[in-house]
Design a protein around this motif. Structure first.
Motif, PDB file in Angstrom:
ATOM      1  N   ARG A   1      -3.883  -6.725  -5.279  1.00 41.73           N
ATOM      2  CA  ARG A   1      -4.714  -6.145  -4.868  1.00 41.73           C
ATOM      3  C   ARG A   1      -6.484  -6.268  -5.034  1.00 41.73           C
ATOM      4  O   ARG A   1      -7.250  -6.416  -4.130  1.00 41.73           O
TER       5      ARG A   1
ATOM      6  N   ASP B   1       1.962   1.831  -3.382  1.00 38.05           N
ATOM      7  CA  ASP B   1       0.898   2.685  -4.166  1.00 38.05           C
ATOM      8  C   ASP B   1       0.865   4.235  -3.830  1.00 38.05           C
ATOM      9  O   ASP B   1       0.685   5.072  -4.606  1.00 38.05           O
TER      10      ASP B   1
ATOM     11  N   ASP C   1       0.909  -1.182   0.279  1.00 40.47           N
ATOM     12  CA  ASP C   1      -0.011  -0.041  -0.042  1.00 40.47           C
ATOM     13  C   ASP C   1       1.063   1.208   0.114  1.00 40.47           C
ATOM     14  O   ASP C   1       0.474   2.139  -0.610  1.00 40.47           O
TER      15      ASP C   1
ATOM     16  N   PRO D   1      -8.296   2.572  -2.660  1.00 44.46           N
ATOM     17  CA  PRO D   1      -7.218   3.283  -3.676  1.00 44.46           C
ATOM     18  C   PRO D   1      -8.106   3.507  -5.276  1.00 44.46           C
ATOM     19  O   PRO D   1      -8.969   2.908  -5.512  1.00 44.46           O
TER      20      PRO D   1
END
Lengths: 187, 778
Positions: B468, B99, B96, B370
């Protein structure tokens, strides 16, 4: 108009009159001169479409070139005359007369059946938000400097289905129709 | 922003992208090896990447990235020192964080600084700081079992100590490799030795030796954990000045045999390194006492076996070392700040979570879902091997020579202007132009090669994404990608990432079933999603496939009818393949429940259009219960293509040759009409026929024969009628771009050398139109 009236008319100052020489001469003689000088003139490029004189802000003009060979785009909107190759760059060339209702049919200037373009005709390469675009003009008249006071905003929807006329500029007896390039070239 | 500033920023983005790519690859490798022990070298690599990112962003004043990189570096430091176990939570947090980094970099490249992202970054930093569970309980500090000089141990860095401990714990044979080098070239000798040792095991620490290396020499002690047996190690070090000495490790106290022995045999006092077998128990016994003391203070008797590893990093470290090796007070450098961190440690115990269980775990609060981010790179740069560039420069040099020759010839012809040119002169001129042609071809080829990048660049990013998506969808997915080494034009690879992302989302969301559904159908629990690339001649074939439930063509028919995309009479005549292809129609989505991932009805038609822009096409295969596969056929490059130049009504057009199958000469009476649409009979097959002039509303000319260019992509075929054929030529297509992007049937324009712009036909779109006409009229 009688001769006396003409003299009287010439005596009075009009806002679009170029009296800078007189003002320079009169500097300091009264409080008016400096204020008028503060008004920054904007430069416009004037050109002719059919019989009318148009102008666009000179900062929106990237360059002016002679009319090259144009390649027509099949099934394109009528005001798109074609594409041109300007030093390796591919540019669309538009006709704005249709939108300004100066003509009814798009001119035949691209493709194998097109004749030679008129000698005075030019392509103005304008900078727009969607990238550079060429605009066909019948001839280029030159650069004019217009002060804000010489420009009157045109009433909305003066002509055309879109508001592509930004205003009218008046310098002496010459009238310039100020074109809004973004509106005039909008699809 | 100034010119200079934006250039510096572009460089920053390019470099940071590279670091993040490397980070992503390493994280992915860790992710794939979830159940196994993480490779320390890999964790170290990630740590270094985070560290360089911190430095780089600090240098460019990118405050938010610096802060987050700092937090990540901190976490990774704890990881590599073994204070933290790499469990699923940590790994998820790291992914994460990656990201977040990517989003931050995206904003940076656009010169923005969004409030949302700043908040997300803060939350991420806090999450990383909170992250951590104690390392799995070890029975004792394995380091205590190692016979090593106290002075030597004192100079270990914390990381080295940790690695040494790990190696002892795993029972790796430890050696002290002592080597003396001459001062003049010891760096080279040492590097050489390290290179030799690397494949044989792990160099834990390199220390200056206590033994003097002579007047002009220097000696080193390398602490080495060998993966190979002693004779192999000796053989591997043949010819180096290295001397080997094993480091003695006592068996673990918990080892039953050792404990028995320890109970029976009174241990001798033996401290310090040296060959020979030293009986084990004394230190072990001492150790027990050492450990018991602080433990009793801290945790009480109910928890007699608190991890010694954890202890070593915190406040236990001094007491342990001082009791284990009397007189030694040096605390390893990185221990500073240990205690506060220890307090932060206290997360849930590590559990072995698979993708599935990770999916059911709720996402940490405070982290927004996200957003849909594009996988496109932020930079437009291509890395080029310097060798390739050298080759290109050489070619330019040769072109200059040819130019000089041509210039000489031109000069000569100007001077003897009135004299008729000799035959020799003509021969020389044509030889030079041939040379010029060859060199230009080589130059073109070289430049094209420089634009090529492996598709693996996108595959890596997609692999991260799969993880994900699978977590969000609650599916168990194995992602297999092959052919990452196949090279495509950088431009195509970039444009390909989003369509592929969409197809993979579809495969996971619609294709793959949940684990229970799979088990009940007798399939393995985990679904497999495959991404494969292979080169086929001028094209690259990329396929995305799954072994899920397949596409239900009855549902497809139903949906297409209910949405009014086709009429029932059309459907009744359709083959299964044609039915399947209905899913590419705009506004088609079979899922009744719209999920967050896909199923917004703007899926496959967009994918198809995107591919069309790349002169590629998409085809679908599916079998009920067996799975679905999408096949993408793409040209290798778009930069320079060979094209067929054709004429219609006095206009000239170019058709990319890679989609031309054959050319026919057809008499007007060969054209037949089937239900008022024109077709050709081509070797017994019906070929849809399209008059280009008519399609483009050009004035039609009477011709006594047509040339029909048969174009095809995948299974679709279309005959395009033109008036004239002018031949083949290499063309560089310029996209019509911004204002003209809406023009249909034209992919760009090119210059054929006579300063006249010629339009390039978009075969994929024309095929589409031809087929659509067919469908409309059918």
């Amino acid at each position: 108009m009688s001769r006396f009236e003409a003299l009287l008319d010439a005596f009075f100052y009009r806002p679009d009159e170029d009296v800078s020489g007189l003002l320079d001469f009169a500097v300091g003689s009264d409080g008016l001169a400096p204020r008028v000088l503060e008004e920054e003139p904007t430069e416009y490029l004037a050109f002719r479409l059919e019989t009318e004189c148009y102008a666009v802000p000179i900062l929106t003009v990237r360059e002016i070139c002679k009319v090259p060979l144009l390649t027509e785009i099949p099934r394109a909107e009528p005001q798109l005359l074609g594409v041109m190759n300007l030093r390796g760059e591919l540019l669309p060339v538009y006709d704005v007369k249709l939108r300004l209702r100066l003509s009814e049919v798009p001119p035949l200037v691209a493709g194998p059946d097109a004749g030679l373009p008129p000698k005075a005709a030019r392509i103005l390469v304008l900078k727009t938000q969607d990238g550079p675009a060429g605009v066909w003009v019948d001839s280029v008249a030159g650069v004019v400097r217009l002060k804000p006071s010489m420009v009157e905003l045109s009433p909305a929807g003066l002509r055309g289905d879109r508001d592509c006329v930004a205003g009218l500029g008046r310098k002496g007896s010459q009238l310039y129709i100020l074109l809004d390039p973004e509106q005039a070239l909008a699809p | 922003m100034t010119q200079h500033g934006s250039k510096a920023l572009a460089e920053f983005v390019a470099e940071a992208t590279e670091i993040l790519d490397a980070l992503g690859r390493d994280l992915l490798a860790l992710d794939e090896a979830r159940d196994q022990e993480a490779d320390p070298e890999r964790i170290n690599g990630i740590f270094r990447a985070a560290h360089s990112l911190k430095g780089l962003s600090g240098l460019f004043g990118q405050e938010r990235i610096t802060q987050l990189a700092h937090a990540a570096e901190d976490l990774l430091d704890r990881l590599r020192l073994g204070r933290l176990t790499l469990d699923d939570q940590v790994l998820d947090a790291l992914v994460d964080a990656l990201d977040t980094f990517q989003s931050l970099l995206g904003e940076t490249s656009r010169g923005e600084e969004g409030e949302d992202l700043t908040r997300r970054t803060r939350a991420m930093e806090e999450r990383l700081a909170r992250m951590g569970s104690p390392a799995p309980p070890a029975e004792e500090d394995p380091l205590e079992r190692l016979e090593l000089d106290a002075q030597v141990r004192a100079v270990f860095t914390e990381y080295e100590e940790h690695r040494l401990r790990e190696n002892v714990r795993r029972g790796v044979a430890l050696w002290r490799v002592r080597a003396a080098f001459d001062l003049t070239d010891f760096d080279q000798g040492l590097a050489d030795l390290n290179a030799r040792l690397k494949p044989l095991g792990e160099v834990i620490s390199t220390l200056p030796s206590s033994r003097p290396g002579g007047a002009t020499g220097i000696a080193f002690d390398l602490i080495f954990g060998a993966k190979v047996t002693a004779p192999e190690l000796e053989a591997g070090l043949q010819g180096t000045p290295a001397e080997l000495a094993p480091l003695t490790v006592h068996p673990s106290r918990e080892d039953p045999s050792a404990t028995d022995e320890a109970a029976s045999v009174p241990p001798p006092e033996a401290v310090g390194p040296g060959p020979g077998v030293t009986p084990r128990t004394k230190r072990g016994g001492k150790k027990k006492g050492t450990r018991a003391r602080p433990l009793a203070l801290e945790a009480g008797p109910s928890q007699p076996l608190l991890p010694a590893d954890t202890g070593a990093t915190g406040r236990d470290a001094p007491s342990e070392t001082s009791s284990g090796a009397p007189g030694l007070v040096a605390v390893p450098t990185a221990a500073n700040g240990g205690p506060p961190r220890m307090r932060a440690v206290g997360g849930p115990p590590s559990t072995a979570l698979g993708l599935q269980s990770a999916a059911s775990a709720p996402l940490p609060a405070g982290r927004p879902r996200p957003e849909e981010t594009s996988l496109r790179s932020l930079t437009q740069t291509v890395r080029v091997d310097i060798g390739r560039l050298d080759g290109l420069i050489n070619m330019v040099g040769e072109l200059l020579l040819i130019k000089a020759n041509l210039q000489r010839l031109a000069e000569a012809s100007r001077q003897d202007g009135t004299v008729a040119l000799s035959k020799l002169f003509g021969q020389e001129l044509s030889r030079e132009t041939r040379q010029l042609e060859r060199k230009l071809e080589a130059l073109q080829e070289g430049l094209l090669e420089a634009r090529m990048v492996p598709v693996g660049q996108v595959f890596d990013k997609l692999a991260r994404l799969v993880r994900r998506i699978a977590r969000e969808a609650g599916k168990e997915i194995d992602f297999v990608s092959t052919g990452g080494e196949v090279e495509l034009d950088k431009l195509i690879v970039e444009e390909l990432s989003d369509p592929l992302m969409h197809l993979i989302r579809n495969a996971i969301d619609h294709g793959a079933e949940g684990p229970e559904a799979r088990l009940s159908e007798g399939k393995p629990r985990r679904a497999v999603v495959r991404l494969r690339a292979e080169q086929k001649g001028n094209h690259v074939l990329i396929s995305v496939s799954d072994d899920g439930s397949g596409i239900d063509e009855a549902r497809v028919r139903e949906v297409a009818l209910s949405r009014g995309l086709v009429t029932s009479s059309q459907v009744s005549e359709m083959t299964r393949r044609e039915l399947l292809n209905l899913i590419f129609l705009p506004g088609f989505s079979t899922r009744s429940s719209v999920s967050a991932l896909s199923g917004r009805g703007v899926g496959l038609d967009v994918v198809k259009n995107n591919l069309g822009n790349l002169s590629g096409i998409i085809d679908v295969w599916s079998e009920r219960g067996k799975g679905t596969a999408f096949h993408l056929t793409l040209p290798v490059t778009l930069a320079i293509v060979r094209a067929l130049v054709v004429g219609v009504s006095g206009r000239t057009y170019a058709v990319p040759l890679n989609s031309v199958l054959e050319i026919l000469a057809v008499q007007p009476h060969d054209i037949r009409t089937v239900e008022r649409r024109e077709v050709l009979d081509l070797r017994g097959q019906t070929l849809p026929f399209l008059r280009l002039g008519r399609l483009f509303h050009l004035p039609e000319r009477e011709v006594n024969r047509h040339f029909v260019v048969v174009v095809g992509l995948a299974q679709q075929r279309l005959g395009i009628a033109v008036d004239e054929l002018f031949g083949q030529q290499d063309i560089v297509t310029k996209p019509l771009g911004g204002r003209l992007s809406g023009v249909k049937g034209i992919s760009g324009a090119t210059d054929l050398g006579n300063r006249r712009t010629v339009l390039v036909l978009d075969v994929a779109e024309l095929l589409e139109e031809g087929i659509a006409q067919e469908r409309r009229r059918a």
